[in-house]
Design a protein around this motif. Structure first.
Motif, PDB file in Angstrom:
ATOM      1  N   TYR A  50     -37.738 -31.872  29.466  1.00  0.00           N
ATOM      2  CA  TYR A  50     -36.556 -32.951  29.851  1.00  0.00           C
ATOM      3  C   TYR A  50     -37.132 -34.150  30.453  1.00  0.00           C
ATOM      4  CZ  TYR A  50     -32.488 -30.021  29.470  1.00  0.00           C
ATOM      5  OH  TYR A  50     -31.493 -29.353  28.779  1.00  0.00           O
ATOM      6  N   THR A  92     -34.478 -36.266  27.046  1.00  0.00           N
ATOM      7  CA  THR A  92     -33.280 -35.447  27.104  1.00  0.00           C
ATOM      8  C   THR A  92     -33.258 -34.248  26.090  1.00  0.00           C
ATOM      9  OG1 THR A  92     -32.464 -37.141  28.528  1.00  0.00           O
ATOM     10  CG2 THR A  92     -30.722 -35.390  27.531  1.00  0.00           C
ATOM     11  N   ASN A 145     -32.933 -30.454  25.700  1.00  0.00           N
ATOM     12  CA  ASN A 145     -31.645 -29.817  25.370  1.00  0.00           C
ATOM     13  C   ASN A 145     -32.004 -28.785  24.170  1.00  0.00           C
ATOM     14  OD1 ASN A 145     -29.963 -30.812  27.213  1.00  0.00           O
ATOM     15  ND2 ASN A 145     -29.254 -32.571  26.012  1.00  0.00           N
ATOM     16  N   SER A 181     -30.144 -24.403  22.193  1.00  0.00           N
ATOM     17  CA  SER A 181     -29.354 -25.205  23.490  1.00  0.00           C
ATOM     18  C   SER A 181     -29.405 -24.520  24.588  1.00  0.00           C
ATOM     19  CB  SER A 181     -27.844 -25.100  23.060  1.00  0.00           C
ATOM     20  OG  SER A 181     -27.340 -23.833  23.217  1.00  0.00           O
ATOM     21  N   PRO A 182     -29.275 -25.358  25.730  1.00  0.00           N
ATOM     22  CA  PRO A 182     -29.991 -24.753  27.422  1.00  0.00           C
ATOM     23  C   PRO A 182     -28.963 -23.703  27.533  1.00  0.00           C
ATOM     24  CG  PRO A 182     -29.233 -27.397  26.994  1.00  0.00           C
ATOM     25  CD  PRO A 182     -28.834 -26.583  25.828  1.00  0.00           C
ATOM     26  N   LYS A 217     -28.991 -32.511  33.279  1.00  0.00           N
ATOM     27  CA  LYS A 217     -28.623 -32.421  31.994  1.00  0.00           C
ATOM     28  C   LYS A 217     -28.308 -31.001  31.385  1.00  0.00           C
ATOM     29  CE  LYS A 217     -30.165 -36.708  31.232  1.00  0.00           C
ATOM     30  NZ  LYS A 217     -29.183 -37.821  30.785  1.00  0.00           N
ATOM     31  N   ILE A 218     -28.865 -29.797  32.025  1.00  0.00           N
ATOM     32  CA  ILE A 218     -28.422 -28.569  31.687  1.00  0.00           C
ATOM     33  C   ILE A 218     -26.913 -28.168  31.849  1.00  0.00           C
ATOM     34  CG2 ILE A 218     -28.960 -26.089  31.885  1.00  0.00           C
ATOM     35  CD1 ILE A 218     -31.954 -26.820  32.426  1.00  0.00           C
ATOM     36  N   TYR A 226     -24.719 -30.132  29.705  1.00  0.00           N
ATOM     37  CA  TYR A 226     -24.634 -29.792  28.251  1.00  0.00           C
ATOM     38  C   TYR A 226     -24.061 -28.581  28.145  1.00  0.00           C
ATOM     39  CZ  TYR A 226     -26.704 -28.684  23.607  1.00  0.00           C
ATOM     40  OH  TYR A 226     -26.758 -28.548  22.217  1.00  0.00           O
TER      41      TYR A 226
END
Ligand code: MN
Length: 729
Positions: A412, A416, A420, A453-454, A470-471, A474
């Motif tokens: 990250y 980003t 992700n 994806s996370p 960010k996680i 998402y």
């Protein structure tokens, strides 16, 4: 070349009780290890570690540091090993040599200032013992003296790196003689033309300046005598590198530099400093804005002095520095001056804004309680910058992360998108788990893939707020999307069950009332409601599908499924997919038959639990009869890390050690036993009932044959249903 006795004498002069044997031993060991090597200059290689050791005595380092200085290149450049150094010189010396070796391996590639700062911090952070840094500085100081025999490219690279990384570290530690040696040694190699120009102009004015400085010194001396103040007066000329830096930074010519002439006055007491300042200001007019009181407010590296610039005789500017002898010593030697220096220095350094350097202050403050120089050295073994960890990108960029940061945080920090879609990581070329904690100097390589994806699980180990934010973002977005999709599919599926075409029925224009009845604004709201289980699809369908169609196709069981029990989240532990839905719903593997990856299976919609998966032959689906509408087709998905529980029953001779032998055979197949039941039967028979965990049929076969091969085992059988199958012989 400097001799062993010079080094030993130097150490004993400042540390009479030093255990000097280790220095002798290191000297001979290093001489032998380097014996057939020579430097680029043609000189014997061994002259280098000896000079480094000598520099360390100039820093008044302890005997172990000096020994480490003699040995500093042996691990890297000779056949000597870390183990050997450890064995012969002990842990402390070995740690020092190893620390220097590690720093030497770092490649500096970036030229940006922010990166240089990260490199410097990384070096300080990697050197858990500050002596490692001092040895590295002593090493570099000698390397710079002997640059001439290298190629132009190497000379430039090493000089540049020294100016960017090592000279600022020396400055930060307050060791101005090393800083000056490094800077003046590097200038000719990084800026040969500017250097030649400065040299020439300095030479030309030298005569004038020396006469002038002499005159000024005499004037000050008279003035001091008259006032009864004792002091040492030194004329000084500005360092070539300082001139160069000023010319570059302020974009001015040599002629525009007015403070080439400097005077330094060293006094015996703090009070005298201010008295001398008053005398100077009464002699000559000070230039406004040029007075700095670094005694009241020391620099972060503990530098203390009064600075002023005055207009001297004939209108020449003179820069005057006034400080005590003790302050001068600190200025020249920095933290090294504290080795033996026991008095407290000046005021508390309250005003320091550079909190990163508080540790230097603490060292100096704590030092006053320490009588033994050795104890003082131990005080230097502190975790510098303990809140951060520095790791490299494959391109050689250094990223500063909080301590405990993982490859996911790193991903990250890079970008980003990389975070992700982060799939896997390598540290120093080796594949690692995404949750490991990074260490200083690690080189991290992230593999990302569009499909990735996370995962919610990442939140349990990431450290940076950027990664966390960010996680979460998402996942929330994905959850919504997934619920929308699931809701639409469930609704469509139910409509299909009634033999109708969903595309004709699901239409916002015709559904106004239905939407209102369900308490949602639009179709998206409806799908979301169904997807998260708030709205039962049947309830909607009943309003959309004509009554007679409903009656005709009434299928009790299927539509009684309580949707709120069906989790919209992907059940990542399950490798099974329900065929008619694209999203996984809550799936359970039937405890009655425990199907294993690869076996034919069927799904049974339960009233409250989503779908239970059974072996196709399991009585609970075979004997469904009229309820077959509740069956759904399921299939195995990709092979995952999932493990299946399987029940097996073993009949064996009842003899001592039998259980141990069987469990060992199971363990040898990397199979876990999660539950075991043992019963003794007639005829010296023992019955074992195990629940084991396997990943596929192959492992099951392997485990069962391994059990079969154990001596005394008579029969092994897999049990597919609970009822009536136990302990058959
Ligand atoms: Mn070296």
């Amino acid at each position: 070349m400097r001799k062993l006795n010079d080094i030993a004498d130097a150490i004993l002069a400042y540390h009479p009780t030093a255990e000097i044997d280790v220095v002798f031993d290191a000297y001979f060991y290093s001489a032998k290890a380097h014996r057939n090597q020579s430097r680029k200059s043609g000189e014997a290689y061994f002259s280098h570690p000896v000079e480094v050791a000598w520099n360390l005595t100039r820093l008044r380092m302890d005997e172990k540091s000096v020994a480490a200085g003699l040995l500093h290149d042996t691990i890297e450049d000779t056949l000597a090993t870390k183990e050997e150094i450890m064995e012969r010189f002990g842990d402390e010396v070995c740690q020092l040599v190893d620390g220097v070796t590690k720093i030497s391996k770092i490649q500096f590639s970036s030229k940006e200032e922010s990166q240089a700062e990260n490199y410097r911090k990384m070096i300080l952070a990697m050197s858990k013992d500050i002596r490692v840094v001092l040895i590295k500085l002593a090493d570099r100081a000698h390397n710079i003296q002997t640059l001439d025999s290298l190629s132009e490219a190497s000379r430039y690279r090493i000089a540049r790196e020294t100016l960017d990384i090592y000279a600022p570290i020396a400055h930060r530690l307050g060791i101005s003689w090393i800083k000056n040696e490094l800077e003046s040694g590097c200038l000719p190699h990084v800026a040969p033309e500017a250097y030649a120009l400065i040299r020439e102009k300095m030479e030309r004015g030298r005569e004038f300046r020396s006469v002038y400085v002499e005159k000024v010194c005499v004037l000050i001396e008279d003035e001091l005598k008259e006032s009864g103040i004792e002091g040492v007066i030194q004329g000084r000329t500005k360092q070539d590198y300082s001139i160069y830096k000023k010319m570059v930074e302020q974009n001015i010519t040599f002629e525009e530099i007015y403070d080439l002439i400097g005077i330094r006055i060293l006094t015996n007491s703090l009070r005298d400093c201010y008295a001398v300042l008053g005398l100077i200001h009464s002699l000559w007019k000070p230039i406004p804005g040029r007075f700095k009181d670094y005694i009241a407010m020391p620099k972060p590296n503990q530098y203390q002095s009064l600075h002023t610039t005055v207009i001297g005789p004939e209108g020449e500017r003179i820069e005057v520095q006034i400080r005590t002898q003790e302050m001068h010593k600190i200025c020249e030697e920095g933290i090294a001056a504290h080795w033996q220096y026991k008095e407290k220095i000046g005021h508390e350094n309250e005003g320091s804004t550079d909190s990163r350097l508080n540790w230097v202050r603490h060292l100096i403050e704590n030092q006053k309680d320490i009588k033994n120089p050795k104890d003082f050295l131990n005080a230097f073994k502190i975790d510098l910058f303990s809140t951060e960890v520095y790791a490299f990108t494959p391109a050689g960029e250094v990223l500063a992360l909080p301590r405990g940061a993982t490859p996911v945080d790193f991903a990250y920090a890079v970008h980003t998108d990389i975070g992700n879609h982060c799939h896997s990581a390598k540290v120093n070329g080796k594949p690692v788990s995404l949750r490991i904690k990074l260490r200083n100097g690690d080189q991290v390589e992230i593999t990302s893939s569009k499909e990735n994806s996370p995962s919610r699980e990442w939140l349990s180990f990431v450290k940076t707020s950027k990664a966390k934010g960010k996680i979460t973002h998402y996942i929330n977005a994905m959850d919504k999307e997934r619920s929308l999709k699931l809701g639409r599919e469930l609704l469509e599926k139910v409509i299909c069950e009634f033999g109708m075409d969903p595309s004709l029925l699901i239409n916002e224009q015709h559904m106004g009332e239905v939407l209102q009845g369900a308490g949602v604004m639009n179709l998206e709201g409806l799908f979301l409601g169904v997807g998260v289980g708030k709205i039962a699809p049947l309830q909607i369908v009943q309003k959309l599908v004509p009554h007679e169609v409903l009656e005709a196709r009434r299928i009790e069981g299927l539509h009684q499924v309580k949707l709120k029990e069906i989790s919209p989240y992907k059940n990542s532990a399950s490798p099974i997919r329900v065929k008619c839905l694209n999203e996984d719903i809550h799936l359970r593997i039937g405890k009655c038959c425990n199907p294993v990856l690869g076996e034919p299976i069927a799904g049974y919609i339960t009233r409250a639990r989503g779908v239970t998966v059974h072996h196709i032959d399991c009585p609970s689906v075979r004997d469904l009869g009229g309820e077959s509408e509740r069956l759904v087709a399921v299939e195995w998905g990709e092979e995952g890390q999932t493990r299946f529980e399987v029940r097996i029953s073993i009949v064996a001779e009842d003899k001592p050690g039998q259980l141990a032998e069987i469990t060992q055979a199971v363990a040898d197949c990397m199979t876990n036993i999660t539950r075991a039941n043992i019963k003794q039967g007639p005829n010296k028979r023992a019955y074992f009932d195990f629940l084991i965990e396997i990943s596929d049929l192959g492992q099951l076969d392997k485990t069962m044959s391994a059990i079969n091969a154990v001596s005394g085992v008579i029969h092994v059988e897999r049990i597919k249903a609970n009822a009536g199958t136990a302990h058959r012989s």
